[in-house]
Design an enzyme around this catalytic site. Structure first.
Site, PDB file in Angstrom:
ATOM      1  N   SER A 266    -123.255 -76.185  34.807  1.00 56.03           N
ATOM      2  CA  SER A 266    -122.432 -74.975  34.884  1.00 56.03           C
ATOM      3  C   SER A 266    -120.980 -75.324  35.163  1.00 56.03           C
ATOM      4  O   SER A 266    -120.645 -76.453  35.517  1.00 56.03           O
ATOM      5  CB  SER A 266    -122.949 -74.077  36.003  1.00 56.03           C
ATOM      6  N   LYS A 267    -120.146 -74.310  35.026  1.00 59.49           N
ATOM      7  CA  LYS A 267    -118.718 -74.477  35.289  1.00 59.49           C
ATOM      8  C   LYS A 267    -118.515 -74.950  36.728  1.00 59.49           C
ATOM      9  O   LYS A 267    -117.660 -75.785  37.007  1.00 59.49           O
ATOM     10  CB  LYS A 267    -118.024 -73.143  35.069  1.00 59.49           C
ATOM     11  N   ARG A 268    -119.340 -74.422  37.626  1.00 65.46           N
ATOM     12  CA  ARG A 268    -119.198 -74.805  39.039  1.00 65.46           C
ATOM     13  C   ARG A 268    -119.443 -76.298  39.253  1.00 65.46           C
ATOM     14  O   ARG A 268    -118.791 -76.916  40.069  1.00 65.46           O
ATOM     15  CB  ARG A 268    -120.140 -73.979  39.915  1.00 65.46           C
TER      16      ARG A 268
END
Ligand code: GLU
Length: 510
Positions: A266-268
């Protein structure tokens, strides 16, 4: 494999920046199409207006321009099935939904949100899972339960009816996925999906996707694993339309996983571990938050595509670096793995480094020049190319060049404290003055001549080599690292060398 001309499509929804997993899906489609002499189509699936994000479609186009992946047909290109943006195909879909009503594969549903909620609550109270299919539909307000005249009235008067697929009862749907093999699903676990909505006169993803794949003569659907649960419904839709003969084959690609292998990338993860998950930088139109991109981080598009190609696919050999032509030749859906592909950010950097090393010094100089220009430095390509040759083994990105080579272009504006402490002693200034005199006397400032003169001076005076040379380096470079001193001073020239030593004598105080 069918004998028809291969036609595949990439069908993103413009709901935000394209994830690197999406680019991989597009790449696999592209490789498959090119290998089979087929067509690759870009279709924009923008029927979900609630999730539409401004700029997302432009971002998709720019991504593929940057990567050098070309579509044969589609949005921005045109083609025999234009338009390719689903919002512009709006008028096509209703008649297909109605065709399913006529063949008793679909029905009109009039339940309001409140009625649906009430039904859901009742199911919960009875301890049953709520699922809108044969078990429920007989209790709801639909064209299956209401008399014809009432149905006609409701169709005319109400503005929010929908058309739902009539999921068959208790049937085993069998369908083969190229990567996953045969899947068997009981229809009792599936719901009567909405196909078309009167409220916005738009189809849902499922209807638009099947109708368009059919009309656009798609032969293979290669897409992300998140669509695997929709596959039985899609198979049933093809059957209901009577399109089984021309139904495409399916291949669902596994997810890209976090570096530790635990869950979807994910982006995180990118923010936390310091790597991009998007091809290009993205500025959210809602929050103005900026997410980094491979392009802006300094990746070469070839390196980016090469690393994506190996996420979930391998050629069965040790080879890791591929040209696009090699990928087209070797790519094989049968060698795409079912399990998730773990992303390794260090390996991503390694790929970029390999592509950087493959470039010759002149090519690197051209890429470095804009960085230098920004700093107000004008140097001819030959000089810059020589510098590139000296540092290219130690860099990953063009953005790393300046940090490792600034001293070839400008005097250091500070001196590394630790090195100063260790090597700049009471007597160092005097020695550096002597060194200036020695270098003044060297006419041909070649590395051989300066080396000979400096070494001779050191040994004649029995000076400690390490101290003298490190102080010399500190004056020229500002730190204790870098290539041979004599190579450096040959590059920057006699005047600059002497100026820098004098500057150091003036600024480093013991
Ligand atoms: N519009 C879908 C998406 O956003 C496409 C799914 C498909 O390829 O069928 O991913």
């Amino acid at each position: 494999m069918s004998k028809k001309k291969v036609r595949v499509r990439f069908a993103p929804s413009p709901t935000g920046p394209l994830h690197m997993g999406g680019v991989r899906t597009a790449l696999f489609n592209y490789l498959f199409a090119k290998q089979h002499g087929g067509d690759f189509i870009l279709r924009i699936e923008d029927t979900d207006s609630a999730r539409f994000v401004h700029g997302a479609e432009e971002y998709i186009t720019e991504t593929f321009n940057w990567c050098g992946i070309k579509f044969d047909e589609g949005v921005g290109i045109g083609g025999k099935h234009a338009p390719y943006r689903q919002s512009e195909r709006k008028s096509i879909y209703l008649k297909y939904a109605e065709q399913l009503i006529e063949s008793s594969n679909a029905y009109y549903a009039f339940d309001t949100a409140e009625e649906l909620d009430a039904a859901r609550k009742q199911y919960e109270e009875e301890g049953k899972t709520f699922i809108y299919n044969s078990s429920l539909r007989s209790r709801m307000k639909t064209s299956l339960t209401l008399p014809d005249n009432e149905v006609r009235q409701l169709l005319d008067k109400t503005g929010n009816w929908v058309i739902r697929f009539k999921m068959p009862e208790n049937e085993l749907v069998k369908i083969t996925d190229i990567i996953r093999g045969e899947l068997v699903v009981n229809t009792n676990t599936l719901d009567d999906k909405v196909l078309w909505k009167k409220a916005d006169e738009l189809p849902t993803y499922h209807l638009a996707n099947i109708v368009d794949d059919h009309l656009m003569e798609i032969t293979h659907v290669i897409r992300g694993e998140e669509w695997l649960p929709s596959l039985p419904l899609h198979a049933l839709l093809y059957r209901a339309f009577g399109w089984d003969d021309t139904r495409p084959e399916f291949a669902h690609l596994s997810l890209l996983l976090k570096p530790d292998g635990k869950g979807k990338l994910s982006k995180r993860d990118g923010d936390r571990l310091g790597f991009p998950v998007y091809p290009l930088e993205w500025k959210s139109p809602e929050t103005s938050e900026v997410s980094r991109g491979y392009r802006e981080d300094g990746y070469f598009p070839e390196a980016f595509l090469n690393l994506l190609a190996l996420l979930g696919w391998n050629p069965g050999t040790e080879q890791e670096l591929f040209t696009m032509d090699e990928l087209i030749k070797l790519f094989d859906l049968n060698r795409v793995v079912k399990s998730g592909a773990r992303f390794n950010p260090n390996k991503a950097k390694w790929f970029n480094q390999q592509y950087l090393k493959q470039k010759n010094n002149e090519e690197l100089a051209k890429l470095y020049q804009p960085v230098l220009k920004e700093k107000g430095i004008e140097k001819d390509n030959n000089y810059v190319a020589k510098v590139c040759g000296m540092i290219k083994e130690r860099v990953v990105f063009i953005n790393d060049f300046w940090g490792l080579s600034s001293y070839f272009f400008a005097a250091p504006d500070s001196y590394d404290e630790k090195t100063v402490k260790k090597y700049w002693k009471e007597e160092t200034s005097t020695r550096m003055q002597e060194l200036v005199a020695i270098l003044q006397g060297v006419n041909d400032f070649s590395k051989e001549d300066t080396e000979h003169a400096v070494r001779d001076w050191i040994s004649r005076n029995e000076y400690p080599m390490g101290h003298v040379m490190n102080a010399f380096r500190l004056s020229i470079v500002g730190t204790s690292t870098g290539p041979s001193m004599f190579e450096i001073i040959e590059m920057i020239g006699k005047d600059e060398t002497i100026n820098r030593i004098n500057k150091a004598i003036g600024s480093i105080l013991f």
